[in-house]
Design a protein around this motif. Structure first.
Motif, PDB file in Angstrom:
ATOM      1  N   SER A  74       0.830  -1.206   0.000  1.00 22.18           N
ATOM      2  CA  SER A  74       0.000   0.000   0.000  1.00 22.18           C
ATOM      3  C   SER A  74       0.864   1.255   0.000  1.00 22.18           C
ATOM      4  N   PHE A  75       1.922   1.254   0.799  1.00 24.46           N
ATOM      5  CA  PHE A  75       2.832   2.400   0.821  1.00 24.46           C
ATOM      6  C   PHE A  75       3.501   2.596  -0.533  1.00 24.46           C
ATOM      7  N   LEU A  76       3.971   1.510  -1.141  1.00 23.12           N
ATOM      8  CA  LEU A  76       4.605   1.617  -2.459  1.00 23.12           C
ATOM      9  C   LEU A  76       3.619   2.105  -3.513  1.00 23.12           C
ATOM     10  N   LEU A  77       2.389   1.651  -3.437  1.00 21.97           N
ATOM     11  CA  LEU A  77       1.361   2.081  -4.384  1.00 21.97           C
ATOM     12  C   LEU A  77       1.071   3.573  -4.228  1.00 21.97           C
ATOM     13  N   ILE A  78       1.028   4.051  -2.999  1.00 25.49           N
ATOM     14  CA  ILE A  78       0.822   5.483  -2.762  1.00 25.49           C
ATOM     15  C   ILE A  78       1.965   6.295  -3.351  1.00 25.49           C
ATOM     16  N   VAL A  79       3.199   5.824  -3.162  1.00 20.49           N
ATOM     17  CA  VAL A  79       4.359   6.543  -3.694  1.00 20.49           C
ATOM     18  C   VAL A  79       4.316   6.581  -5.218  1.00 20.49           C
ATOM     19  N   VAL A  80       4.011   5.450  -5.846  1.00 19.25           N
ATOM     20  CA  VAL A  80       3.979   5.399  -7.312  1.00 19.25           C
ATOM     21  C   VAL A  80       2.875   6.293  -7.862  1.00 19.25           C
ATOM     22  N   ILE A  81       1.731   6.325  -7.222  1.00 19.80           N
ATOM     23  CA  ILE A  81       0.628   7.163  -7.695  1.00 19.80           C
ATOM     24  C   ILE A  81       0.958   8.642  -7.499  1.00 19.80           C
ATOM     25  N   MET A  82       1.601   8.981  -6.388  1.00 23.18           N
ATOM     26  CA  MET A  82       1.932  10.383  -6.141  1.00 23.18           C
ATOM     27  C   MET A  82       3.014  10.897  -7.087  1.00 23.18           C
ATOM     28  N   VAL A  83       3.885  10.020  -7.566  1.00 28.72           N
ATOM     29  CA  VAL A  83       4.942  10.427  -8.494  1.00 28.72           C
ATOM     30  C   VAL A  83       4.351  10.756  -9.862  1.00 28.72           C
ATOM     31  N   GLN A  84       3.290  10.087 -10.230  1.00 31.27           N
ATOM     32  CA  GLN A  84       2.678  10.311 -11.539  1.00 31.27           C
ATOM     33  C   GLN A  84       1.958  11.653 -11.574  1.00 31.27           C
ATOM     34  N   ASN A  85       1.917  12.237 -12.749  1.00 29.71           N
ATOM     35  CA  ASN A  85       1.154  13.455 -12.964  1.00 29.71           C
ATOM     36  C   ASN A  85       0.324  13.238 -14.222  1.00 29.71           C
ATOM     37  N   PRO A  86      -0.981  13.352 -14.148  1.00 32.28           N
ATOM     38  CA  PRO A  86      -1.807  13.028 -15.303  1.00 32.28           C
ATOM     39  C   PRO A  86      -1.626  13.975 -16.484  1.00 32.28           C
ATOM     40  N   LYS A  87      -1.037  15.145 -16.267  1.00 34.55           N
ATOM     41  CA  LYS A  87      -0.860  16.110 -17.362  1.00 34.55           C
ATOM     42  C   LYS A  87       0.516  16.013 -18.007  1.00 34.55           C
ATOM     43  N   GLY A  88       1.267  15.003 -17.717  1.00 35.47           N
ATOM     44  CA  GLY A  88       2.563  14.827 -18.347  1.00 35.47           C
ATOM     45  C   GLY A  88       3.696  15.444 -17.557  1.00 35.47           C
ATOM     46  N   GLY A  89       3.435  16.004 -16.398  1.00 42.48           N
ATOM     47  CA  GLY A  89       4.494  16.563 -15.558  1.00 42.48           C
ATOM     48  C   GLY A  89       5.066  15.479 -14.695  1.00 42.48           C
ATOM     49  N   GLY A  90       5.390  15.800 -13.478  1.00 41.24           N
ATOM     50  CA  GLY A  90       5.869  14.812 -12.521  1.00 41.24           C
ATOM     51  C   GLY A  90       7.198  14.214 -12.895  1.00 41.24           C
ATOM     52  N   LEU A  91       7.404  12.978 -12.567  1.00 40.20           N
ATOM     53  CA  LEU A  91       8.668  12.300 -12.799  1.00 40.20           C
ATOM     54  C   LEU A  91       8.924  12.084 -14.286  1.00 40.20           C
ATOM     55  N   SER A  92       7.876  11.887 -15.057  1.00 40.88           N
ATOM     56  CA  SER A  92       8.046  11.639 -16.484  1.00 40.88           C
ATOM     57  C   SER A  92       8.698  12.840 -17.174  1.00 40.88           C
ATOM     58  N   SER A  93       8.256  14.043 -16.876  1.00 44.68           N
ATOM     59  CA  SER A  93       8.818  15.221 -17.545  1.00 44.68           C
ATOM     60  C   SER A  93      10.183  15.581 -16.993  1.00 44.68           C
ATOM     61  N   SER A  94      10.458  15.270 -15.729  1.00 40.80           N
ATOM     62  CA  SER A  94      11.770  15.608 -15.184  1.00 40.80           C
ATOM     63  C   SER A  94      12.848  14.723 -15.783  1.00 40.80           C
ATOM     64  N   PHE A  95      12.533  13.501 -16.151  1.00 43.43           N
ATOM     65  CA  PHE A  95      13.494  12.652 -16.836  1.00 43.43           C
ATOM     66  C   PHE A  95      13.666  13.091 -18.288  1.00 43.43           C
ATOM     67  N   GLY A  96      12.617  13.616 -18.889  1.00 44.58           N
ATOM     68  CA  GLY A  96      12.696  14.049 -20.281  1.00 44.58           C
ATOM     69  C   GLY A  96      13.556  15.285 -20.453  1.00 44.58           C
ATOM     70  N   GLY A  97      13.538  16.194 -19.523  1.00 48.04           N
ATOM     71  CA  GLY A  97      14.364  17.384 -19.599  1.00 48.04           C
ATOM     72  C   GLY A  97      13.802  18.464 -20.498  1.00 48.04           C
ATOM     73  N   GLY A  98      12.767  18.204 -21.235  1.00 48.96           N
ATOM     74  CA  GLY A  98      12.156  19.218 -22.081  1.00 48.96           C
ATOM     75  C   GLY A  98      12.894  19.474 -23.381  1.00 48.96           C
TER      76      GLY A  98
END
Length: 115
Positions: free
Chosen positions: A15-39
């Protein structure tokens, strides 16, 4: 009962891991996904690849949580079933038959009180 507590600990961890994974995601493309992309043109792992990993890990953790909850409930039910008395057991019915009758006990006690 110890198996239930092991499953309970695993449920809390998942449950803790699931909360962390959900909080890292951003539905608008931000979050961890965009920080790895660098823009820009350089991508470390890629936005698509990171988003797929987070999406897959969410599904895996949620499925694992569901399975752990079901297993914990079955072990709890089995633990309660094992601790109950089996009425078809011969020793338990024989011990019930060998107990003195309550009416006999009360009549013996009442006869000693009258004297």
């Amino acid at each position: 009962m110890t198996t239930f507590y092991i499953f309970l600990g695993l449920i809390v961890l998942v449950s803790f891991l699931l909360i962390v994974v959900i909080m890292v995601q951003n539905p608008k493309g931000g979050g961890l996904s965009s920080s790895f992309g660098g823009g820009g043109t350089q991508q470390l792992g890629g936005v698509k690849k990171t988003g797929d990993f987070l999406d897959t890990s969410t599904w895996v953790l949620s499925t694992a949580l569901l399975v752990l909850i079901l297993l914990a409930s079955t072990t709890l039910i089995q633990g309660k079933a094992e601790s109950s008395i089996d009425v078809t057991d011969q020793t338990s019915t024989e011990s019930l038959l060998n107990t003195p009758d309550p009416e006999t006990i009360t009549t013996e006690d009442s006869s000693t009180d009258n004297e």
